[in-house]
Design an enzyme around this catalytic site. Structure first.
Site, PDB file in Angstrom:
ATOM      1  N   LYS A   1     -10.909  -1.562   6.583  1.00 41.57           N
ATOM      2  CA  LYS A   1      -9.730  -1.198   7.381  1.00 41.57           C
ATOM      3  C   LYS A   1     -10.238  -0.583   8.684  1.00 41.57           C
ATOM      4  CE  LYS A   1      -6.097   2.368   7.066  1.00 41.57           C
ATOM      5  NZ  LYS A   1      -5.026   2.874   6.177  1.00 41.57           N
TER       6      LYS A   1
ATOM      7  N   ARG B   1       0.650  10.353   0.062  1.00 35.82           N
ATOM      8  CA  ARG B   1       0.970  11.467   0.959  1.00 35.82           C
ATOM      9  C   ARG B   1       2.108  12.319   0.440  1.00 35.82           C
ATOM     10  NH1 ARG B   1       1.543   9.122   7.015  1.00 35.82           N
ATOM     11  NH2 ARG B   1       0.016   7.447   6.892  1.00 35.82           N
TER      12      ARG B   1
ATOM     13  N   GLU C   1       0.856  -1.192   0.000  1.00 36.48           N
ATOM     14  CA  GLU C   1       0.000   0.000   0.000  1.00 36.48           C
ATOM     15  C   GLU C   1       0.888   1.237   0.000  1.00 36.48           C
ATOM     16  OE1 GLU C   1      -2.750   0.319   3.345  1.00 36.48           O
ATOM     17  OE2 GLU C   1      -2.826   2.499   3.098  1.00 36.48           O
TER      18      GLU C   1
HETATM   19  O1  LIG Z   1      -2.123   7.335   5.078  1.00 34.75           O
HETATM   20  C1  LIG Z   1      -3.061   6.521   5.154  1.00 34.75           C
HETATM   21  O2  LIG Z   1      -3.642   6.128   4.178  1.00 34.75           O
HETATM   22  C2  LIG Z   1      -3.578   6.020   6.427  1.00 34.75           C
HETATM   23  O3  LIG Z   1      -4.704   5.693   6.501  1.00 34.75           O
HETATM   24  C3  LIG Z   1      -2.782   5.914   7.593  1.00 34.75           C
HETATM   25  C4  LIG Z   1      -1.903   4.681   7.697  1.00 34.75           C
HETATM   26  O4  LIG Z   1      -2.563   3.512   7.369  1.00 34.75           O
HETATM   27  C5  LIG Z   1      -1.402   4.624   9.070  1.00 34.75           C
HETATM   28  O5  LIG Z   1      -0.850   5.864   9.383  1.00 34.75           O
HETATM   29  C6  LIG Z   1      -0.396   3.572   9.334  1.00 34.75           C
HETATM   30  O6  LIG Z   1      -0.242   3.550  10.702  1.00 34.75           O
HETATM   31  P1  LIG Z   1       1.105   3.221  11.454  1.00 34.75           P
HETATM   32  O7  LIG Z   1       1.430   1.802  11.172  1.00 34.75           O
HETATM   33  O8  LIG Z   1       0.796   3.494  12.877  1.00 34.75           O
HETATM   34  O9  LIG Z   1       2.118   4.189  10.885  1.00 34.75           O
END
Ligand SMILES: O=C(O)C(=O)C[C@H](O)[C@H](O)COP(=O)(O)O
Length: 206
Positions: free
Chosen positions: A127, A44, A40
């Protein structure tokens, strides 16, 4: 493709942030070498769409786009070659756009109402985001009661140490997380470390 097919490839979906386009291919290769094929790539960063296109050519990689927030994001991801989309939340507009272009969507939910909105649009693999902050394992157990037909991919705040507890839940088939691709390892081109993290993640039991 149905998003639920993604779970067949392993217990963890890495959430990837690409700052430098040159990192995209070696990072994808490092993850695939460690047994992690479903990738994925978050929308960003300015190079995210180019990264999706480049990573899609890596043998064995199944590349999707994360951070879909609007219909235009879904269309851009699809054009870049993403074969699935992931969103932090859910809107009917995003769901309709993905249906229209044929992009399988794994939408984010954090409450019962959001589960109901996604299910009303035919989506039952969701999710759970942000998993740890939104109630973690107790919340997933509570949601299993009324939503016995929903499968979750908890993401947000999960690590190699906590993933097994999530994966042990009957309504969890896969976890998401950024722990497989630490920012410093990507910055330093430490692909061997990423392959090792991928190996550990793909060996997790379900
Ligand atoms: O940017 C996106 O599409 C999101 O929805 C957020 C990510 O899935 C999470 O930020 C991952 O979380 P961490 O594993 O805690 O870093």
């Amino acid at each position: 493709m149905n998003t639920l097919e993604l779970v067949d490839h392993g217990p963890v979906i890495p959430v990837i942030v690409i700052d430098r386009l040159a990192d995209a291919v070696p990072l994808a290769e490092a993850l695939v070498a460690g047994g992690v094929r479903v990738l994925e790539v978050t929308l960003r960063t300015p190079v995210a769409l180019q990264a999706i296109r480049a990573m899609s050519a890596v043998p064995g990689a199944i590349v999707g786009a994360g951070t879909l927030r609007q219909a235009a994001d879904a269309r851009a991801a699809h054009e870049a070659g993403a074969v699935f989309g992931v969103s932090p939340g859910y809107t009917a507009e995003l769901g309709a756009a993905c249906r229209e272009i044929g992009l399988p969507l794994l939408p984010g939910v954090a409450t019962a109402s959001e589960v109901m909105a996604a299910q009303a649009d035919g989506l039952s693999f969701l999710k759970f985001f942000p998993a740890t902050a939104a109630g973690g394992i107790p919340m997933l157990k509570a949601l299993a009661g009324p939503f016995a037909d929903v499968v979750f991919c908890p993401t947000g705040g999960i690590s190699l140490a906590t993933a097994p507890d999530f994966l042990a839940l009957p309504n969890v088939k896969v976890c998401g997380g950024s722990w497989l691709t630490p920012a410093d390892a990507v910055r330093n081109g430490d692909w061997a470390r990423i392959t090792q993290l991928a190996r550990e993640a793909s060996a997790l039991a379900r």
